[in-house]
Motif scaffolding. Structure first.
Motif, short mmCIF file in Angstrom:
data_model
loop_
_atom_site.label_atom_id
_atom_site.label_comp_id
_atom_site.label_asym_id
_atom_site.label_seq_id
_atom_site.Cartn_x
_atom_site.Cartn_y
_atom_site.Cartn_z
N ARG A 168 0.85 -1.19 0.00
CA ARG A 168 0.00 0.00 0.00
C ARG A 168 0.89 1.24 0.00
O ARG A 168 2.05 1.20 0.40
CB ARG A 168 -0.91 0.02 1.24
CG ARG A 168 -1.75 -1.22 1.38
CD ARG A 168 -2.68 -1.11 2.59
NE ARG A 168 -1.99 -0.80 3.81
CZ ARG A 168 -1.32 -1.69 4.55
NH1 ARG A 168 -1.23 -2.95 4.14
NH2 ARG A 168 -0.74 -1.35 5.68
N ARG A 203 0.85 5.65 0.82
CA ARG A 203 0.15 6.74 1.48
C ARG A 203 0.59 8.05 0.85
O ARG A 203 1.78 8.32 0.69
CB ARG A 203 0.49 6.76 2.98
CG ARG A 203 -0.25 7.87 3.74
CD ARG A 203 0.08 7.87 5.24
NE ARG A 203 1.46 8.22 5.51
CZ ARG A 203 2.38 7.37 5.92
NH1 ARG A 203 2.08 6.08 6.07
NH2 ARG A 203 3.61 7.76 6.17
N ASP A 243 4.40 7.53 -0.19
CA ASP A 243 5.31 6.73 0.62
C ASP A 243 5.00 5.25 0.46
O ASP A 243 3.84 4.86 0.28
CB ASP A 243 5.17 7.08 2.11
CG ASP A 243 5.73 8.45 2.45
OD1 ASP A 243 6.44 9.01 1.60
OD2 ASP A 243 5.46 8.93 3.55
N VAL A 259 4.35 1.85 2.09
CA VAL A 259 3.88 1.36 3.39
C VAL A 259 3.94 -0.16 3.36
O VAL A 259 3.23 -0.81 2.59
CB VAL A 259 2.45 1.83 3.69
CG1 VAL A 259 1.99 1.27 5.04
CG2 VAL A 259 2.38 3.35 3.69
N ASP A 262 1.69 -5.21 6.96
CA ASP A 262 1.82 -5.46 8.39
C ASP A 262 1.70 -6.96 8.65
O ASP A 262 0.64 -7.55 8.45
CB ASP A 262 0.73 -4.69 9.15
CG ASP A 262 0.92 -4.77 10.65
OD1 ASP A 262 1.99 -5.21 11.09
OD2 ASP A 262 -0.02 -4.39 11.38
N SER A 292 10.33 6.34 8.41
CA SER A 292 9.63 5.81 7.24
C SER A 292 10.63 5.21 6.26
O SER A 292 11.84 5.48 6.33
CB SER A 292 8.82 6.93 6.56
OG SER A 292 9.68 8.01 6.23
N GLN A 351 8.64 -0.44 9.31
CA GLN A 351 9.02 0.94 9.55
C GLN A 351 8.54 1.37 10.93
O GLN A 351 7.79 0.65 11.60
CB GLN A 351 8.45 1.84 8.47
CG GLN A 351 6.94 1.93 8.41
CD GLN A 351 6.48 2.86 7.30
OE1 GLN A 351 7.27 3.48 6.60
NE2 GLN A 351 5.18 2.94 7.11
#
Length: 441
Positions: free
Chosen positions: A2, A4, A26, A28, A31, A70, A215
């Motif tokens: 993903r 952002r 950015d 991402v 998770d 990040s 991150q």
């Protein structure tokens, strides 16, 4: 995977002050729950760390990448995006005195190999990072500088086949709109790319290959445990058989093996407002990257879309208010382009590059940890090339040797005082440049 989006007012302490973030979201990471054990843990998610993670994951190793901020937060998304051979600062003569002729040729050849490796890497893996090999013009600020540059280029051509063209005063207008130089040298194989797009491409491929990227997850402590290491994070403790430290100019006391061997140098970068292609072409008729001679120098380049100009170097005080930095940068740039005003600068940001006491990049194993970095301001090609070599070493694949393998990564003398010393040296070298400039007129 993903992404952002970032937006907001341009301020010098915000991610939105970095021009490279404009229109580029950015990365991402996905998770995922942490595992208890990994083959390799990589500290730092810049070019080096992400490229190492990508390569090791493709070899089937389990890889964890830890990034305190990040993805690509440091120099990897803040640099000028200029690519080229990046030769050793000591030059052929200085290196030959230190290491001998054959070793010097091998060291210099890695610089040529690094650029070739990156071009092949981008093409083979279809990495879209706005790579444009438009060449780089290096302006000489005096006749003595020009003679020295041409002599070094001749030595490099004889030793490693460097391609270059001497640019006479009468031909300068074909390559730059600046009147600040007495001549120069064109490096036709050099070029530029988009740093943030390269970060995202490396992170995307590393994750797709199986690497786990985290991150906002600092490695608070790294401890030797038997044949491997234990890494403590705020939310968990994991183990890894091997650890790669890829923090470079953003190292601190938590990674003393790297921190004690580099000195971070503050660098400022500014991108103009849209100037239009006509004005950009007037500043760089062939859309070259720009460099110059001198101890404290300015680099510049057109933006990838050719509508803005970007300037960088040790040009301002990073902690100064934004308007003060604009004034400082514009004042410095006006030596080259007198019509650039503070109000022309729309984005201003800062970052840290890592210098070493021997002016060389390093890939060394110290206290069981792999250290990769010390690129001395030329990290785009070097980081990816060295990452490939480290992957081969860790994965025990052929082709991991470098001429730097038997060169120790020296500890930086008086490390705590090094940043202050660097600032003092910058001021002194700037004064010497001004003195030499006046003497040459």
């Amino acid at each position: 995977m993903r992404f952002r989006d970032e937006s907001g007012v341009q301020t010098s302490d915000s991610s939105s002050s970095n021009y490279w973030n404009l229109g580029v979201p950015d990365f991402v990471p996905v998770d995922r729950p942490l595992r208890a054990e990994y083959d390799v843990a990589v500290i730092g998610a810049g070019y080096s760390g992400l490229a190492v993670a990508w390569g090791l994951a493709r070899h089937g190793l389990s890889v964890l990448v830890l990034e305190e901020r990040s993805i690509g937060y440091g120099a990897s998304s803040r640099n000028g995006g200029m690519v080229g051979p990046s030769f050793h600062e000591l030059g052929m003569v200085g290196l030959t005195r230190k290491y001998g002729e054959e070793k010097t040729k091998s060291i210099m050849r890695t610089s040529v190999d690094a650029l070739a490796y990156c071009r092949e890497l981008f093409e083979k893996n279809q990495i879209d990072c706005d790579l444009q090999l438009t060449g780089r013009i290096r302006g000489a600020r005096s006749t003595a500088h020009l003679d020295a540059i041409v002599a070094e280029c001749a030595r490099l051509k004889a030793a490693v086949g460097l391609a270059y063209e001497v640019v006479s005063p009468s031909e300068l207008h074909l390559h730059t709109g600046s009147n600040a130089y007495v001549g120069g040298v064109l490096y036709p194989m050099d070029g530029g790319l988009h740093p943030k797009r390269l970060v995202n491409a490396l992170a995307t491929r590393a994750e797709a290959a199986g690497a786990q990227i985290c991150q906002l997850t600092p490695a608070c402590r790294i401890e030797k445990r038997g044949r491997g290491f234990q890494l403590s994070m705020p939310q968990a403790v994991v183990s890894a058989q091997q650890v790669v430290i890829a923090t470079n100019g953003y190292s601190d006391s938590r990674v003393p093996a790297m921190n004690n061997r580099i000195v971070p140098i503050d660098v400022s970068v500014a991108a103009t407002r849209p100037l239009g292609m006509d004005r950009v072409r007037a500043m760089s008729p062939r859309l070259h990257m720009h460099g110059e001679s001198g101890r404290v120098f300015i680099w510049s380049r057109p933006s990838p879309d050719h509508t803005r100009f970007i300037f960088g170097g040790r040009l301002s005080r990073p902690n100064a208010p934004l308007h003060v930095q604009c004034e400082q940068i514009a004042t410095a740039v006006q030596r080259i382009y007198p019509d650039v005003l503070p109000t022309d600068l729309e984005y201003v940001w800062n970052g840290k590059i890592a210098y070493t006491s021997d002016h060389a990049p390093h890939l060394n194993e110290v206290d069981g940890l792999w250290l990769i970095g010390g690129y001395c301001g030329s990290g785009v090609t070097r980081s990816l090339f060295f990452a490939d070599k480290l992957v081969r070493k860790i994965a025990r694949q052929p082709g991991g040797e470098t001429p730097f393998d038997d060169i120790a990564f020296p500890v930086m003398p008086f490390r705590r005082l090094a940043p202050l010393g660097a600032r003092i040296a910058t001021s002194y070298y700037g004064w010497l440049d001004q003195r030499d400039s006046k003497a040459s007129k």
